[in-house]
Each structure stands twice: as C-alpha cells, then as structure tokens.
Design an enzyme around this catalytic site. Sequence first.
Site, PDB file in Angstrom:
ATOM      1  N   ASN A 653      38.151  38.386  40.557  1.00 27.21           N
ATOM      2  CA  ASN A 653      37.719  38.214  39.171  1.00 27.21           C
ATOM      3  C   ASN A 653      38.973  38.406  38.321  1.00 27.21           C
ATOM      4  O   ASN A 653      39.578  39.484  38.333  1.00 27.21           O
ATOM      5  CB  ASN A 653      36.656  39.287  38.866  1.00 27.21           C
ATOM      6  CG  ASN A 653      36.188  39.285  37.418  1.00 27.21           C
ATOM      7  OD1 ASN A 653      36.970  39.088  36.482  1.00 27.21           O
ATOM      8  ND2 ASN A 653      34.903  39.527  37.221  1.00 27.21           N
ATOM      9  N   THR A 656      38.797  41.490  35.687  1.00 27.31           N
ATOM     10  CA  THR A 656      38.914  42.871  36.170  1.00 27.31           C
ATOM     11  C   THR A 656      40.268  43.096  36.851  1.00 27.31           C
ATOM     12  O   THR A 656      40.832  44.181  36.775  1.00 27.31           O
ATOM     13  CB  THR A 656      37.763  43.239  37.129  1.00 27.31           C
ATOM     14  OG1 THR A 656      37.720  42.286  38.185  1.00 27.31           O
ATOM     15  CG2 THR A 656      36.432  43.245  36.414  1.00 27.31           C
ATOM     16  N   LYS A 723      43.891  41.450  48.852  1.00 25.62           N
ATOM     17  CA  LYS A 723      44.796  42.608  48.867  1.00 25.62           C
ATOM     18  C   LYS A 723      44.472  43.419  47.624  1.00 25.62           C
ATOM     19  O   LYS A 723      44.524  42.893  46.513  1.00 25.62           O
ATOM     20  CB  LYS A 723      46.248  42.144  48.789  1.00 25.62           C
ATOM     21  CG  LYS A 723      46.738  41.284  49.945  1.00 25.62           C
ATOM     22  CD  LYS A 723      48.153  40.795  49.605  1.00 25.62           C
ATOM     23  CE  LYS A 723      48.803  40.039  50.747  1.00 25.62           C
ATOM     24  NZ  LYS A 723      50.150  39.529  50.335  1.00 25.62           N
ATOM     25  N   GLU A 727      46.225  49.934  42.790  1.00 26.83           N
ATOM     26  CA  GLU A 727      47.358  50.847  42.655  1.00 26.83           C
ATOM     27  C   GLU A 727      48.680  50.115  42.477  1.00 26.83           C
ATOM     28  O   GLU A 727      49.716  50.744  42.284  1.00 26.83           O
ATOM     29  CB  GLU A 727      47.421  51.766  43.887  1.00 26.83           C
ATOM     30  CG  GLU A 727      46.194  52.640  43.989  1.00 26.83           C
ATOM     31  CD  GLU A 727      46.098  53.342  45.324  1.00 26.83           C
ATOM     32  OE1 GLU A 727      46.491  54.503  45.393  1.00 26.83           O
ATOM     33  OE2 GLU A 727      45.614  52.727  46.287  1.00 26.83           O
TER      34      GLU A 727
END
Lengths: 761, 338
Positions: A653, A656, A723, A727
């Site tokens: 998406n 997001t 993936k 982070e």
Amino acid sequence: MTTSEAAPLPRENMGQPLARVDGRLKVMGRANYPADIPVNNLAHGLLVASGIARGRVQELHLDEAHAVKGVLDILTHDHIRGELEPPEFGTSGSSSIGPLHDDKIWHDGQIIALVIAETIEAAREAAMRITVDYKEEQPSTSFGSEGTETVAASEVSQQFKEDVKAGDFETAFDAAEVKIDVEYGMPTHHHNPIEMFSTTAYWQGEELTVHEPTQNVYGWKVEIARQLKIEPDRVRVISPYIGGAFGSKGPITPRTAIVALAARRLGRPVRCVVTRSQSFTTQTYRAETRHHIQMAAARDGRITAFKHEGWEVTSRPDPYVVGGTKTTGRLYNYGSVLTKVFLVKTDRPTPSYMRAPAETPYIYALENAMDEMAVALNMDPVEFRRVNDASQDAIEGKPFSSRSLMQCYDEAASEFGWSKRNPQVGSMRDGDWLIGMGCATAVHPANVAPCAVRITLRDDGHARVQTASHEIGTGVQTVAAQLAAEHLGLHPSMVQVEMGDTRLPPAPVTGGSSTTASVCSAIIKACEEIREKLARAAVTANDGPLAGRDPASVLLKNGRLVAADASQALKDVFKHVGSGVIEQYTEFRPDGASPDAVSNLYQGKMEMVSGEKGDMIKYAFGAEFVEVRIHRRTREIRVPRVVGAFSGGRIMNTRTARSQLMGGMIWGISSALHEATEFDWRSARVVNRDLQDYLVPVNADIQDVKVILVPETDTHVNLAGVKGLGELGNVGTAAAIASAVHHATGKRIRELPIRIDNLLG
Amino acid sequence: MLPFDYERASTVREALAACAGSSEMPPTGAPSQFIAGGTNMSDYMRLGVTRPSHLMDINLIQDASLRTIEIGSLEIRLGALVRMSEVEDHQEISRRCPMLPESLKVAASRQIRNMATLAGNVLQRTRCEYFREISWPCNKRNPGSGCSAMDGFNRQHAVLGVSDACIATYHGDFAQALIALDATVEIAGQGANRRIRFAELHLQPGDNPEVETVLRPDEMITAIVISVPGWAARSKYLKIRDRESYAFALASTAVALDLDGDIVRDVRIGLGGVASVPWRAVPAEDVLRGKIFSEDLASKAADAAFANAKPREHNAFKVALGKQTLVRALMEVREMKL
C-alpha cells in the site's frame, strides 16, 4: 482511487494507497487502546521506583501510605517472593531482573513497590508518602565508569554466536593507500511512544485476562503464565490497538505479572499505567554504543579492508546484543572484513529492541565512515558507494535476492538535486546560513516468520481475517484487508480484520519488520486455499456455468468466480459447496524455518527467518539525502529537506509504506539532532526523564520530507514478495545529517546528537 | 499529587486574606498558593515539587484591571491575569516594541500561552531536571540538601548569577524583555500596595536558592507597567534552542537599540537561558552606549556581558553561544527598517 503526496501513485509491483481502515476511529478517539477498555470495579495501581541505581532496599516505610483513604494493597518484595517465577531474559522477556523478587536494586528507577487503591489519586498520594531506606553501593554508569565488566558478545550470547569476518583484514589494511581510523558513538535512546505503558489485569475464576499494549500477544501469554505458575491456556492477552511501540512493547517487562498477581490478591481488576518518568527506567531502551571503524581503499575507491568493532552497554545480568556488524559486514563489496562486538556490563536496566535495533547505530557508524572515506579519496559520496556496490555479500559470498541500492541513490539524488552540490566544504551559503548536503545508505534485513490466519468467507461476499498480529500504527490491518480483498475478489470494505488477541490464530512478534511479509504470506496462502475450494466445487458442478474448467484457471473477481469465458456469482458457487461460510485456517511456514517453527508459534516461541539465512541475502535498501542549514553565528541546525528512496520488494500500500518511511526519516532526524537519554554519571541515574528534556522534533522542525518508492520485484524473499519497511527509514538518516553538517562546517561530529555545543567556535 | 482544598476568590482582598499568616516562609513553600493559568503550578504539584494544602484560584477576581491591557502614550499597563497569547497578538504593542510579543510567541506552545497569565509567567520556577524530580538532593526544593546539578548533568544550567548553592536557570522569555525595558511591578499586599522595579522582583540564589523573589506569601502581582521609549520599535527577541519550537532557550536576548545614524544613543539588553534570574546585561549596554556601532563593538559588548560567567562541565558552550546570540541580535536590530 485519487493519489496525492500522502497517497502516492502505485508504480510497478505496488498496491493501491487504500486509506487506513481504522483511521476514522483513531482520529475520532474511538479506537480503544488497552488502558481505555472500560472495566467494572477497577482498582488503580501505581509503581513506586527506586531512587538509587545499585544496592538494597533496607526498609520501606509504608504506614503513612497505608493510612491514605482508599489504599487497598501495597506490594513489596515481601509479597512476591515465592509467588512468582522470576522473569527470564530471552526473546519474549526483556530482562532476568526480577524487581520485588528480593531486596536487590539493579538499576535506577527499579520497581520497589506497587500501590493499589480505589482511585488513581489515592494511589498517587500513597506513593508520595512512601519513604525508603537504602543500603547504597557505587554504581557503574557507562563506558569508562569504574566497575564495569567488558565481555565478548559472541562468548555470552545465544543470539550472537559469532563475529562475522572474511579475508585477511590486517594485511589488506596495512597495504592500502588510503585509510581512515575513526570512532563513533550513539547515546542511549528511549522509545517514548505517546501511548503510555500500562497493564490491566483481571481474573475470572482461574482465567486471567490482560489488556496491555504489546507487539507479541502469544509470547506474552506464555511468559505471563510461566511467571504466575499457571497453564498458558488460562491466560488471554488482548491488544487491539497499540499507540506506538518501536520495539518497546516487544519483550515483556516484569510489571505485567506483578499487576496480575495484585489482581489475584485483591480479587478485582487492577490497572497500572506507568508514568512517563517511570517508563525511562522500568521499560527497555536502545543501548548506548561506541564504534571503532578502520577502513582502507585503493585510489580508485575500491574498499580493500573494513573493520568494525562495537561496544554496547548492557545490564549486569543480561547479555543483550545489538550486534549490527552482521549487517555492516555485508553491506559493501569489501576486500576483507573483521568485526568484533563487546558488551559492557553496567548498573542499568537491560536494553532491548528499538526501531532497527542493530542497524540504526551500526549503519550510522559505517555510513559516517563511508562519507569520511569518500572525502579522503576526494570522491563523490554517491560514486564511492557505486564503486563498492555488491552483487554478493562480503562474508559468505551469497548473492543478494535483489538489491536496488543504486537505483535508490539515483532516484533520490535526482529528486534532491545532488548535482547542484558544490563538494567544497563550507562553500554553500544562503545569507547567514551555511548549507550542507549529505547522503547515506539505509538497509534492513528482510525477515519473515511463521504465521497462522483464519479467513472466513460468507456467501454474501463478506470476509473476516483473523490473526493475532498487532496494529502498532503501521497499517497492517489495512494491508491485510486490502490483500485479502484483492485475492478474494472483494471490495476492501467487505473485509473485516481482527488482530491483537490470543484467542485468534497465532502470529509472530511484530518486530524485525517482519509483520507485513509474514501476515501477508499467510493471507495469500489462505485465500488461495479458499479459491481452490470454491473453484473445485464450481468446475465439478455439472449444471454450473464453470463446469469442466481447469480449477487453476478460475479466479475470484468482483464477487464472482471468473474463468476466461464464463463466471458465476459467489452466492451460487457456495451452493455447489453446500455451505454458507468457508472458514479457512492456514499456517504459513517460511522457507528456511525449522520443521517445528509453526508448532513453536503456538508456544509463544519466536522463530524468525532472518535476511541472512538461506542461500541468498535478503535485504531492503534505501538512499537518503538531506540538506542542513546552520546559522553562521549561533549554529542552530535545521533540516529543510530530506529525500529518501527505498526499495522493498512488493509494496502492499503506497500510502502506509510512505507513512512508515517518512516517520522513520523523521526519527532519523531526531536521533541525529535531538535524542539522548542523559545520565548522572555519579549515580547511574537518568536525568532527563520526561518529554520536556528528552527532546524529539516538533512539527516546526520537520519541513520537506519526500519519500520515493522504487519498484522492485523479489520472488525469493517470501510468498508475498515483501521486504518489510518498518525499520528501514530511520537507518542512515543520522549519518546523512552528520555528513551534511561536515559539508556545511568542516566539522565531523562523531558522537550523537549533534548539537549547537559541538559547532560553536 | 497530595490532596488540597480549592477556593475561588472574587476580589484581590479575599485572595490575599487566604494567605495571611504564613509570612515566615518563602512564598513558594507556603501552604496556600494562588493559581491562575496553572500551567506551572499543576505541573509541580503533580511532580510533588510543591505541595500546597490550599489553592486559591484568582482567575475569577472581578477587578477588570487585572485582565486589561492599557496602552498609554508613555506606558503600557498589563493586568496580571492577561494571558500570554493576548499580548502576543496585540498589534499596537507589536508596533511599538516588537520584542515584547516576540518573547511571548517563542515561549512554550500556543495552548499553554492561552492559559498562562503574565504574572504567573514571570514567576515561573526553574525547569532544572534535578529540581523537578524529587528524588534528587536540591537546595532550592529542599534547603541544605545539596545541589545535584553542580557536578551532575548541567547542560541547561546558568552561567550568570549563580552561587555555590544553586546553578538553576531562570527559563522565562518575557521577563528578559521586561527587565531590558526596566518595567515596574504593581503588588497588592495585606497591608499596603507597593510598586517595585521588575529588576528587583527576582533574587539570585546566593545561599538561599529557595527564596526566589521579594514577594511575601500574602502579596500578589496585580500589574506590570512598562515605559516604552519610542525607539523600542527597533527591538527584537532572539531565542536559540535545540529545536525550532517548544523548547527552553539555551541562550536568548531581548535587545532594543536607539541609533542616531551609527551612534548608539541608548541600548537595552536582557539575556535569557544563561542566568539564574531575569538578566539585564548592564556592562554590555555600557560598552555600546555613545559609541559608533560596529560588529567589533557588538563583540566587545558580548564579551562584557559574559565577563563574569561561571561555566560548569556541560554548559560551557553557553558562554560562546550567549555572546553569539547577542552579537547576532544586535546586528539584526541595526538592520531593521523602521
């Protein structure tokens, strides 16, 4: 769907920017976080924390506190001993330090009592009336303090068994033409999620329910049960929304079982909200690290030798390892690699995961060194990375499953206008403001873990996705709804998602940026099984429009089962199946996971398949560019522009994903310029224990942050081709800023945060 | 927080009566405390730093003058209960003396400025971390217990006006503009009312850092009166901090400059973030006054301002930063087009 900067137009292998399914609830304040859940007959708990970092509690004076009207109970180490199993340090538990298990004080602000009262006000008053006599001992605060103990990480850690290396570093380093030998430091950081830490616990007979923000409901359930000496099946952990986690709500802290015990003693529900100040000492944090890097290169820019040593603060009893050398050692095409990680034991709480735990500090050091080396070579920093880009990793020679690092550099550099940068230090100015530009690599392993999911499809086209994953704000519920809708041929509004409850099928800890990959792989597998079930029924029904078609060729689309030349409404297909609902329970086990990985998932034992495991190295990459402005007199540092380009396999998406990466880069700015947990070196106590003094950027600090999603397809990483991006964004940012500060001022600040203090004079 | 009684006063006299009889203590430790905006008081009550048993809410005092901004031809009179944001938004004050609203605009957040009153703001207590967290020894909070900041983490602490007992910073911004302009404070008391110079309101820590002002427990600031010279239109407030907004000053300055061509006819300088109390840099003013303005002269003035600075381990940068802040502000006000 309309697109905008917040909802980028999907490029190749990217999903639509569907708005968050829970967004409306959240902005209207209707999403109930764990401490918001209404509970009848609730008693309020408040922690009392130690005022020393090392020693023993000699006496707690409780009389005045007990006399406060409404006080129900005060738990101290006299009450816990024998009632609870001590906490364990491991994947689900943050520390083996068991406060209240005895009178020992291991660190500043350790829990020394829990006050329970009818009201929070009474609890606060009572807590304020408790006085403590300590037997104090001299604590060790950090690197360089007297009384610390330094040990090799590989000798004491189960999670970090060896230091990666390759080739003959010493010989290569000695022979090289251009060398650098530098040290870097990153201070202690605290996550400071805006949602406070809390536990709400109540018993119904022998059944315990815990509402607490957590990234690991299954792991916690098992650990809570172990500490309370009851069967895991008697424990339910609920955490539907989490108001920021960043790793802080991953491993369980000792408070949870203590609150549950208090609720059992009292026979009524107890809620304990940790104060902001207490969260600096009773929760986890990012270990302070020091880095020594030696790098050598040939005149053409090829790195011939790379050595990375790390020193990390940990607690006395627990060997928590940050261990980012496993990533820095593989990032570039070094000729030789030598790494070593040391732990330095101090009188602090045990550190733990914090957003990109390994990469944020270690890549900070490496990427600074890369910039310093580029300067030493008189080379453009982007070209220096290009010369050392790798097709296989330097340690084991494995190929990367996909590696779009230089595509990221090229797209970000172009958007940023890197070509307009004058490489001369101090050469760019705007009136009284010095301008600096820098860049750095972002990298994070593409991890994946086993996951179970239940998908229920009704004949009217409504579906429900259930898995005990966690919505920590990343948008995983949205992505899950979107993906299930896509594969079941439904509108996303027809799909309901339930997460964060141990009554749901188990999902792994929401950590290591593995959630989207793991949950989405399970959903794809479950949807395929549903499709197959429906397809088989439809093609074998003699009277149906799809009779005789190849079941592999019919797909779910727009509420219908569709073949090339015919289709049938879902409702009618269900008639062939003979049921009103299909309930599909599916377990996903990633390649490379052990045979009992799924079984372990039910036991709350995490088994993550890391990006380094298997025949290929699976990493997500990015490139970040920043512009800083520094006033020539007063030296304030401002960041008007950041551009980051990232590749993460399938982007589920774009909205997001962008939000995650943008938030990451903002945190990167924070770690570069603002954040540091400051210690009083004499007492090993935290000085800045609230958001007045622990600075994070405010809106005014964040100007233009641009995210570019670089298309990438990777069929090796996992079934979903994902993936994780959670982070990636805050890796590298601080190094890019440090490089930009150097470009503007000629000063290389190697210890974070970079402050006015460092740049004056 | 500990339990307390809460009352509302409808007159100044009623408010003062509630505080009668506790004149022995420094007012900050008195059992009865006034509360207006409450942005500082409620914070320190929660932390246990201050533990009044009685709060007298003065927000509803009927005397309109406490809530009024009066603009005279020579003087500006600001009622004690005027909110920070009201002055910040005041066009006429901004025209006549930009540094007044500027100093408010960069303080705290707009939400806090909507609540906090001017008198409460000038009386705000230090944000020293060791003062705020009650488990540390602190001479200001617990006289005689020692100063934890002295040899602790003291990056934000003061370098001017400090003592061996306390190095806490006075963090306010507005007060620097007030002291630069030599404002007057009107005080109502149980006995008689009095007027003092704003410069005399705060006390340097000396041996008694717990005594922060000359106010007695049964006294209340009712107004701040400022004589604004015509040339104060050439003034500004410059605040340097770790982030762009919502942070205390590492160094700040309120500067007003009266220029006759390049000659400095008069100058006023307040320094924030670097001193234990609102700080007027008289030595710096003396260097500048009557001289031909130049960057070099500004640097000399800055050196004079910090000649007596006493830096500690982590706040030594404040000397250099304070000087640069002052030089920058002086250079910038000189360039102002009026």
